[in-house]
Design an enzyme around this catalytic site. Structure first.
Site, PDB file in Angstrom:
ATOM      1  N   ASN A  10     -34.825 -26.705  32.742  1.00 11.28           N
ATOM      2  CA  ASN A  10     -35.191 -26.371  31.299  1.00 11.28           C
ATOM      3  C   ASN A  10     -34.251 -25.032  31.329  1.00 11.28           C
ATOM      4  O   ASN A  10     -34.649 -23.807  31.809  1.00 11.28           O
ATOM      5  CB  ASN A  10     -36.551 -26.020  30.937  1.00 11.28           C
ATOM      6  N   LYS A  12     -33.441 -23.250  28.995  1.00  7.65           N
ATOM      7  CA  LYS A  12     -33.863 -22.037  27.682  1.00  7.65           C
ATOM      8  C   LYS A  12     -32.623 -21.596  27.269  1.00  7.65           C
ATOM      9  O   LYS A  12     -31.724 -22.235  26.889  1.00  7.65           O
ATOM     10  CB  LYS A  12     -34.737 -21.139  28.443  1.00  7.65           C
ATOM     11  N   HIS A  95     -42.829 -26.772  24.042  1.00  9.15           N
ATOM     12  CA  HIS A  95     -43.052 -25.561  25.074  1.00  9.15           C
ATOM     13  C   HIS A  95     -43.765 -24.677  24.729  1.00  9.15           C
ATOM     14  O   HIS A  95     -43.819 -24.276  23.652  1.00  9.15           O
ATOM     15  CB  HIS A  95     -41.234 -25.336  25.510  1.00  9.15           C
ATOM     16  N   GLU A  97     -43.077 -21.630  25.025  1.00  8.38           N
ATOM     17  CA  GLU A  97     -42.515 -20.532  24.332  1.00  8.38           C
ATOM     18  C   GLU A  97     -42.042 -21.025  22.704  1.00  8.38           C
ATOM     19  O   GLU A  97     -42.125 -20.114  21.973  1.00  8.38           O
ATOM     20  CB  GLU A  97     -40.997 -20.232  24.937  1.00  8.38           C
ATOM     21  N   GLU A 167     -47.697 -26.761  32.387  1.00  5.39           N
ATOM     22  CA  GLU A 167     -47.218 -25.206  32.628  1.00  5.39           C
ATOM     23  C   GLU A 167     -48.298 -24.322  32.204  1.00  5.39           C
ATOM     24  O   GLU A 167     -48.282 -23.904  31.284  1.00  5.39           O
ATOM     25  CB  GLU A 167     -45.793 -24.961  31.864  1.00  5.39           C
ATOM     26  N   GLY A 173     -41.753 -18.049  34.633  1.00  2.00           N
ATOM     27  CA  GLY A 173     -40.988 -16.872  34.851  1.00  2.00           C
ATOM     28  C   GLY A 173     -41.647 -15.446  35.272  1.00  2.00           C
ATOM     29  O   GLY A 173     -41.070 -14.326  35.313  1.00  2.00           O
ATOM     30  N   SER A 213     -42.508 -21.257  37.631  1.00  2.00           N
ATOM     31  CA  SER A 213     -42.039 -20.945  38.914  1.00  2.00           C
ATOM     32  C   SER A 213     -41.780 -21.647  40.115  1.00  2.00           C
ATOM     33  O   SER A 213     -42.181 -21.544  41.366  1.00  2.00           O
ATOM     34  CB  SER A 213     -42.943 -19.557  39.414  1.00  2.00           C
TER      35      SER A 213
END
Length: 248
Positions: A10, A12, A95, A97, A167, A173, A213
């Site tokens: 991904n 991003k 996702h 985010e 996730e 991250g 991660s």
């Protein structure tokens, strides 16, 4: 039948079109492994150049998002037909985010999932809990709710071909990784939930990724788990390390 592992990057909001071509060219020889499905989910503007650069390789180019309408007055959105016409096979949906910054909900995720299947796109459906939810012991309940709503009105046949990405939000991250046991526990709970909604055969077919991660050093241990069928990889997918993850 053994499920084929699927490793997706991904990207991003990273990589200009010219950088995308450069990165695909760098990674091409490093991710050449037909034993796993390799997907680069890239920003919309990078899809066409990345697709060109990946021609003739084992790399599939995917999208990071799409809208749930066919076309119309939705400034700035990308439709499923546009993705299909560009040659896209996979699309990340929901996702964390997108949920956090762009107000996506379980309901809009479900609309996008249904629309993806309508166009024969494989959705990579994201779920995962916050640190507070993990600490309060509601992880499994929360993730089951996300899954149940995401799969509303999805047929068993469609569900079997879907990809789910678990996730934990606290691991994205941050360098914090769920322990192998934590990751396996939730991925198994997702598979059990699919078995409840549909049946054992559908649950046995669906592929479930772990994300958060994932690195060259922890990939092989994570992917060895019974219910973890690969990874959705963020930062490490922009580096040569991604090759090591694909060849775990």
């Amino acid at each position: 039948m053994a499920r084929k592992k699927i490793i997706a990057g991904n990207w991003k909001m990273n990589m200009t079109p010219s950088q995308a071509v450069e990165l695909v060219n760098t990674l091409k020889p490093l991710v050449a492994n037909d034993a796993v499905d390799v997907v680069f989910c890239v920003p919309a503007i990078d899809i066409i150049p990345a697709m060109e650069a990946a021609k003739g390789t084992n790399i599939h180019i995917g999208a990071e998002n799409m809208y749930f309408e066919e076309k119309g007055a939705y400034t700035g959105e990308i439709s499923p037909a546009m993705l299909v016409d560009a040659g896209v096979k996979y699309v990340i949906i929901g996702h964390s985010e997108r949920r956090e910054y762009f107000a996506e909900t379980d309901e809009t995720v479900n609309k996008k999932v249904l629309k993806a299947f309508e166009h024969n796109l494989t959705p990579i459906i994201c779920c995962g809990e916050t640190l507070t939810q993990r600490e309060q012991g509601v992880t499994i309940d929360f993730v089951r709710q996300q899954i149940k709503i995401a799969f509303l009105n999805v047929t068993a046949q469609q569900a079997a071909s879907a990809v789910v990405a678990y996730e934990p939000i606290w691991a994205i991250g941050t360098g914090k990784v769920a322990t192998t046991e934590q990751a396996q526990e939730v991925c198994k709970a997702i598979r059990d939930c699919i078995a409840e909604i549909y049946d054992d055969a559908t649950a046995a077919a669906i592929r479930i990724q772990y994300g958060g991660s994932v690195s060259a050093s922890n990939a092989s241990e994570l992917f060895a788990q019974a219910d973890i069928d690969g990874g959705l990889v963020g930062g490490a997918s922009l580096k040569p390390d991604f090759g090591q993850i694909v060849n775990y």
